[in-house]
Design a protein around this motif. Structure first.
Motif, PDB file in Angstrom:
ATOM      1  N   TYR A   1       2.019   9.001 -10.134  1.00 20.76           N
ATOM      2  CA  TYR A   1       0.773   9.344  -9.438  1.00 20.76           C
ATOM      3  C   TYR A   1      -0.435   8.836 -10.208  1.00 20.76           C
TER       4      TYR A   1
ATOM      5  N   ARG B   1      -0.636   5.207  -9.350  1.00 25.44           N
ATOM      6  CA  ARG B   1      -1.053   4.928  -7.974  1.00 25.44           C
ATOM      7  C   ARG B   1      -2.557   5.056  -7.790  1.00 25.44           C
ATOM      8  N   LYS B   2      -3.192   5.844  -8.665  1.00 35.32           N
ATOM      9  CA  LYS B   2      -4.642   5.944  -8.551  1.00 35.32           C
ATOM     10  C   LYS B   2      -5.280   4.586  -8.791  1.00 35.32           C
TER      11      LYS B   2
ATOM     12  N   MET C   1      -3.874   1.808  -7.749  1.00 33.44           N
ATOM     13  CA  MET C   1      -3.388   0.880  -6.738  1.00 33.44           C
ATOM     14  C   MET C   1      -3.969   1.293  -5.393  1.00 33.44           C
TER      15      MET C   1
ATOM     16  N   PHE D   1     -11.862  10.942   1.128  1.00 30.56           N
ATOM     17  CA  PHE D   1     -10.654  11.719   0.817  1.00 30.56           C
ATOM     18  C   PHE D   1     -10.132  11.489  -0.600  1.00 30.56           C
TER      19      PHE D   1
ATOM     20  N   GLU E   1     -10.119  14.219  -3.664  1.00 30.42           N
ATOM     21  CA  GLU E   1      -8.857  14.677  -4.221  1.00 30.42           C
ATOM     22  C   GLU E   1      -8.781  14.455  -5.723  1.00 30.42           C
ATOM     23  N   HIS E   2      -9.342  13.350  -6.179  1.00 26.54           N
ATOM     24  CA  HIS E   2      -9.086  12.965  -7.570  1.00 26.54           C
ATOM     25  C   HIS E   2     -10.268  13.097  -8.502  1.00 26.54           C
TER      26      HIS E   2
ATOM     27  N   ARG F   1     -11.268   2.740   2.176  1.00 28.02           N
ATOM     28  CA  ARG F   1     -10.610   3.896   1.570  1.00 28.02           C
ATOM     29  C   ARG F   1      -9.722   3.457   0.407  1.00 28.02           C
TER      30      ARG F   1
ATOM     31  N   ARG G   1      -8.024  25.698  -4.191  1.00 29.09           N
ATOM     32  CA  ARG G   1      -8.612  25.126  -2.977  1.00 29.09           C
ATOM     33  C   ARG G   1      -8.319  26.012  -1.780  1.00 29.09           C
TER      34      ARG G   1
ATOM     35  N   GLU H   1       0.491   9.352  -0.104  1.00 29.75           N
ATOM     36  CA  GLU H   1       1.275   9.171  -1.318  1.00 29.75           C
ATOM     37  C   GLU H   1       0.737   7.998  -2.131  1.00 29.75           C
ATOM     38  N   MET H   2       0.383   6.926  -1.419  1.00 29.45           N
ATOM     39  CA  MET H   2      -0.122   5.751  -2.132  1.00 29.45           C
ATOM     40  C   MET H   2      -1.517   5.996  -2.690  1.00 29.45           C
ATOM     41  N   MET H   3      -2.199   7.004  -2.157  1.00 28.65           N
ATOM     42  CA  MET H   3      -3.483   7.373  -2.764  1.00 28.65           C
ATOM     43  C   MET H   3      -3.274   8.394  -3.872  1.00 28.65           C
ATOM     44  N   ALA H   4      -2.017   8.519  -4.286  1.00 27.65           N
ATOM     45  CA  ALA H   4      -1.673   9.434  -5.389  1.00 27.65           C
ATOM     46  C   ALA H   4      -1.941  10.876  -5.023  1.00 27.65           C
ATOM     47  N   VAL H   5      -1.845  11.189  -3.735  1.00 25.58           N
ATOM     48  CA  VAL H   5      -1.963  12.579  -3.298  1.00 25.58           C
ATOM     49  C   VAL H   5      -0.600  12.970  -2.755  1.00 25.58           C
TER      50      VAL H   5
ATOM     51  N   ARG I   1      -0.457  18.700  -0.618  1.00 23.81           N
ATOM     52  CA  ARG I   1      -1.745  18.650   0.056  1.00 23.81           C
ATOM     53  C   ARG I   1      -1.626  19.027   1.532  1.00 23.81           C
TER      54      ARG I   1
END
Lengths: 281, 258, 165
Positions: free
Chosen positions: A86, A89-90, A92, A113, A117-118, A162, B39, B132-136, B141
């Motif tokens: 993870y 992936r941040k 990528m 988003f 989230e991050h 995004r 959250r 998932e690819m955004m690391a979430v 979530r």
């Protein structure tokens, strides 16, 4: 994170070595080697069904290879634990074929988003960043629209904004040009090249749109039947002696890839009992 | 015969595999629950979607179930001259059984199917993959807040259902059929035990809320990412969760009211 | 923002409604008030037969609930039912010669204890025993007596009227 050294020197952000992958009994990759250099736009081309999307998923760590290694920025993706994956992936970004925008959020919220989230940025700062990203893809004015109100090309541009939200190091594009009208295709083509150079990204494009991809790619890898058939710059590829590559690049209907799907002879199907069309419905 | 046997074996293996996947899925989702404390907004949104939006059907059904109970109960009890016990009959049926079970079944049809369809469509349109690819992690979530929201919403809905039902029975019994209203309430209060009946009913609806939500989110997450897969998953979610509610109800009843 | 505010208000209302329903169920529908009413004093009553009396059955005075049955046991010496009644402190001035009877609400209803106050000056103290008690009417005994009396009546009429076909 430990083995960063050697990879940076040869300039490859993503290294794929001897990749093997199969789905069920179907073999998709049988020994693929690809190096993707930092700062370049690399295209991976091949006919439909050769597993180009699968390759992106392997790079993103959503799938695990059967054998071989995949390294992104010196980190072995295939053996990475969840947390490390993870983290990686941040850095990528991925642009899905469908855009994969969240349908219940508007454009602004979609781009916001990953930031929400991050990061723990203030609302004002997030607003700033989102508007900048949307401006970069030319859709700042559409920030309040919902994905259902966007055209396919616009949806992809929002998805691109995004994907860029966290300022990634690598951006992967899954069939960015398919199903686009010429104008939005042109926009996307230019945008990918422009953003790559302006933001110092490394871009990986998976596509079978030969002309558009060749226009912006620094390097092209052609995959077929689970192997890399040819690699090189678009010019080198055009000069390739491979019959297969020629058929692919020039869109010839028949060649090494036959027009007909393997089938029994026509006579047998028409006049024999091959069982076609008698399925028990 | 052999083919039949093979099919049976195949089905059994598939069912076992699904059960295993569902269990592992649950474990991963449960790991995501503590993070939700930071959250609460995510959970609130889901309580709205599953709870507030189910309110109408719950209130209307509760009212009618209570009214029917009042009518049927009166017609039976009056033969024994025991129509004074109507309140007891209505309240006991509702708190012990009908409140938790019927609201769980309605919840599964109203909110559970929506959960499955929503998650299934998010999967089919690659939104989960994109996340998932955004690391979430979509399990944390997307799924965890929905599971928790459903678990919170159903007990509250069941309580509302029961109360509305008691008033529905009161309306039919006393206003329309002439049972003494004082007897309706006092007999009820004398016979309905807080610990045995009300608390056990709440425990039931907590269990049902968990099972229905779990089934719904799992079927959505596990579905084939096609329109057919989503529709199948939605059907399966409603059927399986309803069956699970009825089966568990029997087990819980046997344990609680022996 | 406005949207999420409305949503939060809706959820807040919903949760309040649900908890309110639960509270009403507890207070209005069930006997949770029995837990609060434990402030009272215990008196003992011995019955030959309590019929179907159960713990937590109401104790009434002139039809008004004044307490509950706390416990039921068999007295090891007399082999009678020893019933402990909890009577609310509000009714601390019951005469000492108050009697207790077991009644049935309706024909098949629940059984409860009815108190009849006597005329003595002294009042009941915690732990006192009620002197006069009346057991429950057991339906089978009642029917048995009734059958017995009608049977004897019938045999008399038989001897009088000869044999009928």
């Amino acid at each position: 994170m430990a083995t960063v050294t050697g990879d940076r020197t040869n300039g490859c952000v993503v290294e794929i070595e001897n990749l093997h992958f199969s789905r069920g009994t179907r073999r998709i990759f049988a020994g693929v080697d690809i190096g993707i250099r930092r700062g370049e736009v690399t295209a991976i081309m091949g006919p439909s069904g050769t597993g180009k999307t699968t390759l992106l998923r392997l790079i993103g760590g959503q799938l695990r290879p059967d054998a071989g290694r995949i390294r992104v920025d010196g980190v072995d993706v295939d053996t990475l634990k969840r947390r490390g994956l993870y983290q990686l992936r941040k850095r990528m970004g991925m642009l899905f074929q469908s855009g994969a925008l969240f349908t219940h959020l508007n454009c602004f919220e979609n781009v916001a988003f990953p930031l929400r989230e991050h990061t723990r940025l203030s609302q004002a700062l997030i607003r700033h960043l989102v508007l900048i990203k949307l401006e970069a893809v030319g859709l700042r004015g559409a920030h309040a629209l919902y994905p259902a109100e966007l055209s396919g090309g616009m949806a992809r541009r929002v998805a691109l904004a995004r994907a860029l939200a966290l300022d990634p190091m690598v951006v992967m594009y899954d069939e960015p040009f398919s199903g686009q009208d010429p104008i939005s295709m042109g926009i996307l083509v230019r945008l990918i090249r422009l953003l790559n150079d302006a933001l110092g990204l490394t871009s990986i494009i998976v596509s079978h749109d030969v002309l558009e991809t060749a226009e912006i790619a620094d390097r092209v890898h052609v995959i077929s039947a689970g192997k890399v058939v040819e690699s090189g710059s678009p010019q080198e590829l055009r000069a390739s002696s491979s019959e297969w590559v020629q058929q692919f690049l020039n869109a010839l209907p028949d060649g090494p890839v036959p027009f007909h799907y393997p089938a029994p002879s026509l006579e047998e199907d028409l006049f024999g009992n091959s069982g076609v069309g008698v399925s028990a419905l | 015969m052999i083919e039949w046997l093979r099919l049976f074996g195949e089905q059994t293996l598939a069912a076992t595999a699904r059960l295993g996947r569902g269990y592992l899925f649950l474990l991963r989702v449960l790991l995501g629950l503590p993070g939700l404390l930071l959250r609460p907004g995510l959970v609130i949104t889901q309580i709205y979607a599953t709870g507030v939006l189910s309110l109408l059907i719950i209130v209307v059904s509760g009212l009618f179930v209570g009214m029917v109970l009042g009518l049927q109960g009166y017609n039976t009890l009056v033969n024994f001259g025991a129509e004074q016990s109507l309140g007891v009959l209505v309240a006991l049926s509702l708190t012990r059984e009908l409140g938790p079970v019927v609201s769980a079944l309605l919840f599964s049809g109203r909110a559970g199917s929506a959960l499955t369809a929503e998650i299934g469509l998010m999967k089919a349109t690659e939104q989960l993959s994109g996340m998932e690819m955004m690391a979430v992690d979509p399990e944390r979530r997307v799924v965890a807040p929905r599971l928790l929201g459903g678990m919170i919403a159903l007990p509250l809905l069941a309580a509302i259902f029961t109360l509305v039902g008691v008033f529905g029975g009161y309306f039919v019994g006393t206003v329309l059929l002439g049972v003494d209203s004082g007897a309706y309430w006092s007999q009820m209060q004398a016979q309905v035990s807080f610990t045995d009946d009300v608390v056990n009913g709440v425990i039931k609806s907590l269990v049902f809320g968990f099972v229905v939500s779990w089934t719904a989110v799992f079927e959505g997450f596990d579905c084939a990412p096609t329109s057919e897969g989503v529709s199948r998953a939605t059907t399966r979610a409603v059927v399986h969760s309803s069956l699970a509610v009825l089966g568990l109800d029997f087990i819980l009843t046997a344990l609680m009211f022996d | 923002m406005q949207n999420s505010r409305l949503l939060e208000i809706g959820v807040g209302l919903f949760v309040l409604l649900g908890l309110g329903a639960l509270l009403t169920l507890a207070l209005k529908v069930s006997n949770i008030s029995a837990f609060q009413q434990t402030q009272g004093y215990d008196v003992i009553a011995q019955f030959q037969n309590i019929g179907g009396l159960k713990v937590r059955a109401p104790v009434t005075l002139a039809g008004v609930p004044v307490g509950r049955v706390e416990s039921i046991a068999v007295d090891p010496k007399t082999f009678e039912a020893r019933v402990v009644l909890t009577i609310s402190d509000k009714y601390a001035n019951l005469p000492q010669d108050t009697s207790a009877s077991i009644f049935t609400a309706g024909l098949l209803g629940e059984q409860y204890i009815g108190l009849q106050p006597g005329g003595m000056e002294e009042v009941l103290k915690p732990g006192d025993e009620l002197m006069l008690t009346q057991s429950a009417v057991v339906l089978e005994q009642l029917i048995g007596q009734f059958l017995y009396s009608t049977a004897s009546g019938a045999s008399e009429s038989q001897t009088d009227g000869g044999q009928e076909p």
